[in-house]
Design a protein around this motif. Sequence first.
Motif, PDB file in Angstrom:
ATOM      1  N   ARG A  79       8.893  -5.977   1.179  1.00 13.41           N
ATOM      2  CA  ARG A  79       9.768  -4.660   1.383  1.00 13.41           C
ATOM      3  C   ARG A  79      10.950  -4.822   0.429  1.00 13.41           C
ATOM      4  O   ARG A  79      11.673  -3.727   0.138  1.00 13.41           O
ATOM      5  CB  ARG A  79      10.226  -4.262   3.039  1.00 13.41           C
ATOM      6  N   GLY A 131      10.628 -11.492   4.800  1.00 16.18           N
ATOM      7  CA  GLY A 131      11.660 -11.333   4.783  1.00 16.18           C
ATOM      8  C   GLY A 131      12.576 -11.744   3.597  1.00 16.18           C
ATOM      9  O   GLY A 131      13.845 -12.069   3.740  1.00 16.18           O
ATOM     10  N   ASN A 137       5.547 -15.699   2.197  1.00 22.70           N
ATOM     11  CA  ASN A 137       6.166 -14.297   2.289  1.00 22.70           C
ATOM     12  C   ASN A 137       6.800 -14.032   3.760  1.00 22.70           C
ATOM     13  O   ASN A 137       6.281 -14.348   4.638  1.00 22.70           O
ATOM     14  CB  ASN A 137       4.863 -13.616   1.943  1.00 22.70           C
ATOM     15  N   SER A 197       0.847  -1.100   0.105  1.00 16.70           N
ATOM     16  CA  SER A 197      -0.005   0.102  -0.035  1.00 16.70           C
ATOM     17  C   SER A 197       0.816   1.308  -0.047  1.00 16.70           C
ATOM     18  O   SER A 197       1.745   1.404   0.692  1.00 16.70           O
ATOM     19  CB  SER A 197      -0.966  -0.028   1.365  1.00 16.70           C
TER      20      SER A 197
END
Length: 328
Positions: free
Chosen positions: A228, A205, A203, A21
């Motif tokens: 990320r 790391g 999902n 987002s």
Amino acid sequence: MKKSLFTKILREKKLMLSPLSGYTDYPYRQILAKFEPPFITTEMVNARAVVEGNQRTVQMLKKVTGSHFNGAQLLGKDPNFMAKAAKIIENMGFDYVDINMGCTVRKVISKGEGVSLMKDEMLACKIVKTVFNAVDIPVTVKLRTGFCQQSINVISLSQKLACSGAAAITIHGRTGEKKFGNPLNIHQMREVASTLSIPVIANGGVFSGIDAQNMLFQIGAAAAMPGRGILGNPWIIPEILCNFSGDIFTFPTLQEKKDICAEHIHNVCEFYGEKFGVLKMRRIVFLYFSSCRYLKSLKSDIHMAETIDNIHALLHKIKEVDGVWIYE
Ligand SMILES: Cc1cc2nc3c(=O)[nH]c(=O)nc-3n(C[C@H](O)[C@H](O)[C@H](O)COP(=O)(O)O)c2cc1C
């Protein structure tokens, strides 16, 4: 897109990118598409807003052209709104729809949406079933290992979601306490991957090709999902794909990073206008140069930037000296 094709590509390519987002917006999805990932998903959009044709939401759903398949992620808890929104998404030409059962934003949880749905297995399954019945495109679900440490139910819930029609399940291997520092619950993730017949996407790391490889190995998942790790680093896409295929991956040069960053700035400012675009890029530009010395100074200087030219002037101050990137 047929479910069988979706499954085939997912199992072959073993890579799915996270919805993020505020970050995987249209301008950044355009950048990601240049790196040819198999799938690109929008950031989460509110199902009700989709149905009501909210202008900003429609803008968030702008589809990116490229060799990839496009997915949209829906947030909501009303099965009928979710189904109507999914149908709209299908009619817009999206290839798959993902249902958010992992968001931990307080406002979302207080409405019983996102990760809260993990506490109500019946409702979670009803949503998936209703959406599944409403569309012909694959329906996927992204969830965590549980709402919180005291209620870890990813194994039972994912089985029920698969029976309700989910084509694939993504598991962010943490509970909803939202602490990225907490270790992943590898055991629960592996258990789900070994019991489900549909693909499981692992999902949490993944910041490199090696991380993705380890994730697949440890979990026995069909695919890995960096979150990320894609921020400021679209090169993670070829890095992961090369790692899987055994091809050699070459890390980008400073100039390549500056060029893609400049293109990202251009896309953002074109899409949102320069004023908002620059504000947005203030929290993105430095992500491209995370290994740069004096990053702190770059971060603080970028917060003063008010125009595209201001940002370009800062990029100009990043130099390579003896193989080290330095912000001067
Ligand atoms: C800034 C940010 C925005 C996110 N937005 C979404 C979202 O819209 N939908 C979603 O399912 N997850 C979202 N997530 C969660 C990520 O998709 C992912 O599950 C999480 O970051 C763990 O993966 P990572 O450790 O590789 O980052 C977001 C995470 C971050 C940090």
